[in-house]
Structures are given as C-alpha cells and as structure tokens.
Design an enzyme around this catalytic site. Structure first.
Site, mmCIF file in Angstrom:
data_model
loop_
_atom_site.group_PDB
_atom_site.id
_atom_site.type_symbol
_atom_site.label_atom_id
_atom_site.label_comp_id
_atom_site.label_asym_id
_atom_site.label_seq_id
_atom_site.Cartn_x
_atom_site.Cartn_y
_atom_site.Cartn_z
ATOM 1 N N ASN A 7 0.880 -1.164 0.000
ATOM 2 C CA ASN A 7 0.000 0.000 0.000
ATOM 3 C C ASN A 7 0.922 1.220 0.000
ATOM 4 O O ASN A 7 1.465 1.601 1.041
ATOM 5 C CB ASN A 7 -0.887 -0.047 1.252
ATOM 6 C CG ASN A 7 -1.843 1.120 1.324
ATOM 7 O OD1 ASN A 7 -1.777 2.044 0.504
ATOM 8 N ND2 ASN A 7 -2.720 1.095 2.304
ATOM 9 N N LYS A 14 3.161 0.638 3.289
ATOM 10 C CA LYS A 14 2.785 -0.427 4.227
ATOM 11 C C LYS A 14 2.887 -1.738 3.469
ATOM 12 O O LYS A 14 2.468 -1.793 2.307
ATOM 13 C CB LYS A 14 1.313 -0.257 4.649
ATOM 14 C CG LYS A 14 1.095 0.670 5.803
ATOM 15 C CD LYS A 14 -0.354 0.523 6.276
ATOM 16 C CE LYS A 14 -0.811 1.798 6.943
ATOM 17 N NZ LYS A 14 -2.227 2.032 6.912
ATOM 18 N N ARG A 91 -2.445 -2.106 -3.570
ATOM 19 C CA ARG A 91 -3.678 -1.351 -3.372
ATOM 20 C C ARG A 91 -3.576 -0.130 -4.288
ATOM 21 O O ARG A 91 -2.630 0.654 -4.160
ATOM 22 C CB ARG A 91 -3.787 -0.900 -1.925
ATOM 23 C CG ARG A 91 -4.949 0.039 -1.743
ATOM 24 C CD ARG A 91 -4.923 0.688 -0.397
ATOM 25 N NE ARG A 91 -6.103 1.511 -0.243
ATOM 26 C CZ ARG A 91 -6.114 2.672 0.384
ATOM 27 N NH1 ARG A 91 -5.013 3.148 0.930
ATOM 28 N NH2 ARG A 91 -7.219 3.348 0.485
ATOM 29 N N HIS A 180 -12.738 2.916 -0.089
ATOM 30 C CA HIS A 180 -12.738 1.848 0.932
ATOM 31 C C HIS A 180 -13.427 0.580 0.412
ATOM 32 O O HIS A 180 -13.909 -0.236 1.189
ATOM 33 C CB HIS A 180 -13.497 2.260 2.214
ATOM 34 C CG HIS A 180 -12.855 3.341 3.012
ATOM 35 N ND1 HIS A 180 -13.596 4.301 3.652
ATOM 36 C CD2 HIS A 180 -11.561 3.607 3.304
ATOM 37 C CE1 HIS A 180 -12.782 5.128 4.302
ATOM 38 N NE2 HIS A 180 -11.540 4.731 4.095
ATOM 39 N N LEU A 209 -15.287 2.977 9.733
ATOM 40 C CA LEU A 209 -15.047 4.202 10.494
ATOM 41 C C LEU A 209 -13.602 4.252 10.979
ATOM 42 O O LEU A 209 -13.245 3.623 11.983
ATOM 43 C CB LEU A 209 -16.014 4.269 11.690
ATOM 44 C CG LEU A 209 -17.491 3.965 11.400
ATOM 45 C CD1 LEU A 209 -18.302 3.944 12.685
ATOM 46 C CD2 LEU A 209 -18.061 4.988 10.419
ATOM 47 N N GLY A 210 -12.752 4.948 10.236
ATOM 48 C CA GLY A 210 -11.359 5.150 10.654
ATOM 49 C C GLY A 210 -11.092 6.640 10.605
ATOM 50 O O GLY A 210 -12.022 7.439 10.779
ATOM 51 N N GLU A 384 -8.029 -5.637 4.514
ATOM 52 C CA GLU A 384 -7.888 -5.329 3.092
ATOM 53 C C GLU A 384 -6.698 -6.074 2.478
ATOM 54 O O GLU A 384 -6.741 -6.489 1.325
ATOM 55 C CB GLU A 384 -7.720 -3.812 2.911
ATOM 56 C CG GLU A 384 -9.000 -3.054 3.219
ATOM 57 C CD GLU A 384 -8.763 -1.618 3.659
ATOM 58 O OE1 GLU A 384 -8.272 -1.424 4.798
ATOM 59 O OE2 GLU A 384 -9.051 -0.715 2.884
HETATM 60 P P1 ADP Z 1 -7.058 4.887 9.055
HETATM 61 O O1 ADP Z 1 -8.266 5.413 8.357
HETATM 62 O O2 ADP Z 1 -5.937 5.871 9.126
HETATM 63 O O3 ADP Z 1 -6.648 3.493 8.639
HETATM 64 P P2 ADP Z 1 -7.879 3.570 11.513
HETATM 65 O O4 ADP Z 1 -8.848 2.631 10.869
HETATM 66 O O5 ADP Z 1 -6.656 3.003 12.110
HETATM 67 O O6 ADP Z 1 -7.517 4.780 10.589
HETATM 68 O O7 ADP Z 1 -8.704 4.344 12.671
HETATM 69 C C1 ADP Z 1 -8.131 5.352 13.427
HETATM 70 C C2 ADP Z 1 -9.184 5.904 14.372
HETATM 71 O O8 ADP Z 1 -9.601 4.845 15.249
HETATM 72 C C3 ADP Z 1 -8.682 7.036 15.252
HETATM 73 O O9 ADP Z 1 -9.647 8.066 15.308
HETATM 74 C C4 ADP Z 1 -8.570 6.358 16.607
HETATM 75 O O10 ADP Z 1 -8.761 7.255 17.662
HETATM 76 C C5 ADP Z 1 -9.726 5.387 16.537
HETATM 77 N N1 ADP Z 1 -9.618 4.373 17.602
HETATM 78 C C6 ADP Z 1 -8.695 3.399 17.744
HETATM 79 N N2 ADP Z 1 -8.902 2.712 18.901
HETATM 80 C C7 ADP Z 1 -9.975 3.294 19.507
HETATM 81 C C8 ADP Z 1 -10.690 3.069 20.728
HETATM 82 N N3 ADP Z 1 -10.331 2.104 21.570
HETATM 83 N N4 ADP Z 1 -11.742 3.866 21.004
HETATM 84 C C9 ADP Z 1 -12.115 4.851 20.171
HETATM 85 N N5 ADP Z 1 -11.484 5.114 19.002
HETATM 86 C C10 ADP Z 1 -10.433 4.355 18.670
#
Ligand code: ADP
Length: 417
Positions: A7, A14, A91, A180, A209-210, A384
């Site tokens: 990626n 990555k 990717r 996504h 949701l990231g 993924e």
């Molecule tokens: P990306 O889109 O960069 O791949 P990720 O899927 O790793 O991101 O998601 C990152 C988000 O997940 C951040 O907002 C982080 O705060 C949130 N997150 C991770 N662990 C927790 C948790 N235990 N509680 C709430 N939010 C979390």
C-alpha cells in the site's frame, strides 16, 4: 502462493507478506518518511520482535529495495531467495470507470492507472511509483492491482450521478466513485460467512469508520450506494474531513476569508471534521476522553459523527427496502463501543437492538446485537491486505493455467508445414 501486498502512499509504504494457501501473514511492516533523511522501516516477522531501521530512503525504489532486503535478512526475514516472492498485489486507490475488478498489471493497465491520476492526484502517483519500483527489483514477478473504487463500480446511475449538467459527467467523469471498496467488500462477505447466510439473500450496511470514514449499502453482495463520492471528502464526518456540506458555503467561505482553491481544499480536507469542530483532536480516542471530561465542543463533534452515521443507515435501509445486517469496522467501528452504542440508540423501529454487554466485549469478530434484534449488528475487523493477496493469487493462478492450456493446445495441433 506467497504474495507481497503493498500500500504505497506519497511518503510511506505499508506491506504484508502473505501465504495465501493457509491465509497466514508471514511478515509485515511500514516504511515511513520516504524522501527524508531519517526514514524509518519498522518490520516484524510474525512470531518475532519488531525491528526498526533508520536511514536515508530517498524514493520508493529504494524503499522497496529495503523491504525485499529485510524479507531476505537471515535474522529477521522470512525468505531465502527473492524468487519466493511469487506475486505482488498493490492497493490502487482510483480505478475510475475503467476497472470494476482486480487486474494483472500490464502496460495498458499502467496507462489506464496513469489516465486516472486526474481523479486521484494524491493517491495514484505513489501507487504507480510502487509498481515501477517492483518492476525494477522483481522484473519477472507478476503484479496485480486491487482498486479501492472497484467494489462500488456496479452502483446504478441514479446513485452515482450528481444533479449537475450531464455534459460535465461526460467531459470530466464527474460522478460518485466511492472508496474503501476492498474493506466494504471484505466485511460484507465475512458477515455472510459468520451468519452462515448466503450473501445473495442479505441487505447489509457496512460502516468503515477510521480516520477516513464511509458507509455502504450492500444489497445481495453488490454495493448499490456509498457515502464517499467523486473524492473521499463526501459523506460522514471524518478525522479532519468535513464530509457532506452545502456546496454554496464553499464559495461563500472563499469570498469571506479570501481563500484560494488550494486553501479551501485544505480547509475541508485537513482542518475540518472532528478536529475542526472540537478544536482539539482528529483522534476519536482523544475526542471521547475530552468529551467525558466535559468538553462541549468535543461532545458536539462526537454527536455530529454518530448522527451522520445514523442518518445514512436510515437512508440506505430505505434505498435497499430493508436491512438484515449492520457491520462496524475500521479503527473506530471496531474499537469504540461508545460510537456503536450512540449510533444504534433509538433504532428499534428499524429492527436494530444492541446487547450492551456484547457491545463492550474486547477485540475481534463479534455479534453485538441482542438475540431479539431483527437486524444482526456485527463488529468485524477489516482485512484489506488479505483481499489483495487472495485476489492477486487468483489472478496469477488463472493466468498460469491459461498459459499452460495454450501450450497444451499448441502441442496437440497438427502442423501441415
Ligand atoms: P485509518 O483510516 O488511518 O486506517 P484507523 O482505521 O486506524 O484509521 O482508525 C483510526 C481511528 O480509530 C482514530 O480516530 C482512533 O482514535 C480510533 N480508535 C482506535 N482505537 C480506539 C478506541 N479504543 N476507542 C475509540 N477510538 C479508537
């Protein structure tokens, strides 16, 4: 088959090295700060400690050289010879309207990925750099591209067209593409496996949701609508992206604040979302902490985030004429029981009922709805990389089989001259 999954971002790569026969990850890692003097490669052969290498990695070609070297390393590696890398899966963010499936990378495919640069100016160029770097170091190894947009390519025109002059769609390909896709595809397929129900019978909503966040309506295994659009800016509130806006406020803010196009782009992509509203952080963990300490702006950022998801769930249930499964994935979807709780609150009318105890369960794949919930609510960690590895192996195996078939047919042919 052993597949190197990559990626490639503008300053990071990555990677995972996966054996697709038993779906085991053999090694994984990350190269960061490519192009800077103190680049860092973090590598882990599974079952061993993580190692860090700091050095000068000026471009993607050198970064890939490092990745191959560390995979070959006697102490930290997992292969003895380069030839054990049987294929590379990339990717690739934007396949435009050209690609509705993963493909073997040929010169024509490379050209098509280049032609789509205009649609993803930040993402497709580093993907291309990664492909070129692999071609330089692994010239005889087949490479495949797995597109973020592909899973959404079967949306109906009424879902992907915007209400602007049709000529602009024809001229500039302005339409909803969605992103996504690999994650939405993985978790929807996984949901049908976990529930032991045929995907062709299911209406599924998948919420990824990231830091970036999107939601998709998956009807009978096909993505029929999704919240990200022409770019990954549309839809849900995200870490630093605004998501849905009244388009008129773009020109209004530009006029009032005397912003250039690139300033305005930065405002919507980098300074908005959870960060912009809270004024504190783009990170959901920090937002939750701050909100629990009584910070009102963190609270409202959290409320906007969950309210939007709720609205989309209602919209997509209506779009599909019902709902059987709701899946949460991505860093927030997988880990935040608070987000899942608030999204699912007062949704009994739609058949969604959380089980508060199951919702608190730590880590891993889990059903979090109550036994009486008509809609199954699942938490599924996305993967993924595994989809990319499996697609790559399938394409390469098929191609090998075709080549062998051609040879067989050739040798059976009666030649008269
Ligand atoms: P990306 O889109 O960069 O791949 P990720 O899927 O790793 O991101 O998601 C990152 C988000 O997940 C951040 O907002 C982080 O705060 C949130 N997150 C991770 N662990 C927790 C948790 N235990 N509680 C709430 N939010 C979390």
């Amino acid at each position: 088959m052993k597949v190197l999954v990559l990626n490639c971002g503008s300053s990071s790569i990555k990677y995972q090295f996966i054996n697709t026969n038993d779906k085991k990850v053999l090694a994984k890692g990350l190269v960061e700060r490519i192009g800077m003097s103190s680049a860092v490669l973090t590598h882990q052969a599974i079952g061993q400690d993580k190692i860090k290498i700091v050095g000068e990695i000026l471009d993607h070609t050198i970064a890939i050289e490092y990745v191959i070297a560390v995979l070959l390393s006697p102490n930290h590696g997992v292969i003895k010879d380069k030839s054990e890398i049987e294929a590379v899966g990339h990717r690739v963010v934007h396949g435009g309207e050209t690609f509705s499936d993963s493909v073997l990378i040929t010169d024509r495919v490379m050209q098509a990925i280049k032609d789509n640069i205009e649609l993803a100016p930040l993402h497709n160029p580093p993907n291309i750099k990664g492909i070129r770097a692999c071609k330089a170091h692994l010239p005889d190894i087949p490479q495949c591209a797995v597109f973020d947009t592909a899973f959404h390519s079967k949306m109906p025109p009424y879902a992907y067209l915007y209400g602007i002059p049709y000529a602009l769609y024809k001229k500039y390909k302005i339409r909803r593409y969605g992103f996504h896709g690999t994650s939405h595809r993985y978790v929807s397929e996984r949901a049908s496996q976990l529930l032991k129900r045929d995907i062709s019978q299911l209406k599924i909503i998948t919420a990824h949701l990231g830091n970036g966040a999107s939601i998709a309506a998956v009807n009978k295994g096909v993505s029929v609508d999704t919240s990200m659009g022409f770019t990954p800016l549309e839809g849900l509130l995200m870490g630093t992206r605004s998501g849905d806006l009244d388009p008129s406020l773009v020109t209004y803010i530009m006029g009032k604040e005397e912003l250039s196009l690139s300033d305005m782009n930065a405002l919507m992509n980098k300074h908005s979302g959870l960060l912009g509203v809270s004024g504190e952080s783009s990170d959901m963990r920090e937002i939750e902490e701050s909100m629990q300490e009584g910070n009102k702006r963190a609270r409202v950022a959290f409320d906007i985030f969950t309210y939007r998801i709720k609205k989309y769930i209602g919209a997509y249930a209506a779009a599909m004429g019902g709902l059987d499964v709701l899946v949460f994935t991505g860093g927030i979807g997988e880990n935040s029981s608070l987000v899942r709780k608030q999204v699912c609150e007062n949704m009994e009318f739609l058949g969604i009922e959380l089980n508060p105890k199951l919702n608190e369960a730590p880590q891993g794949e889990a059903e979090v709805s109550s036994a009486s919930s008509k809609v199954k609510v699942l938490r599924i960690p996305t993967n993924e990389e595994m989809v990319i590895a499996l697609d790559t192996a399938e394409i390469v195996e098929k191609q090998k089989a075709q080549v062998e078939k051609n040879i067989d047919e050739d040798s059976n042919e009666i030649r008269f001259n």
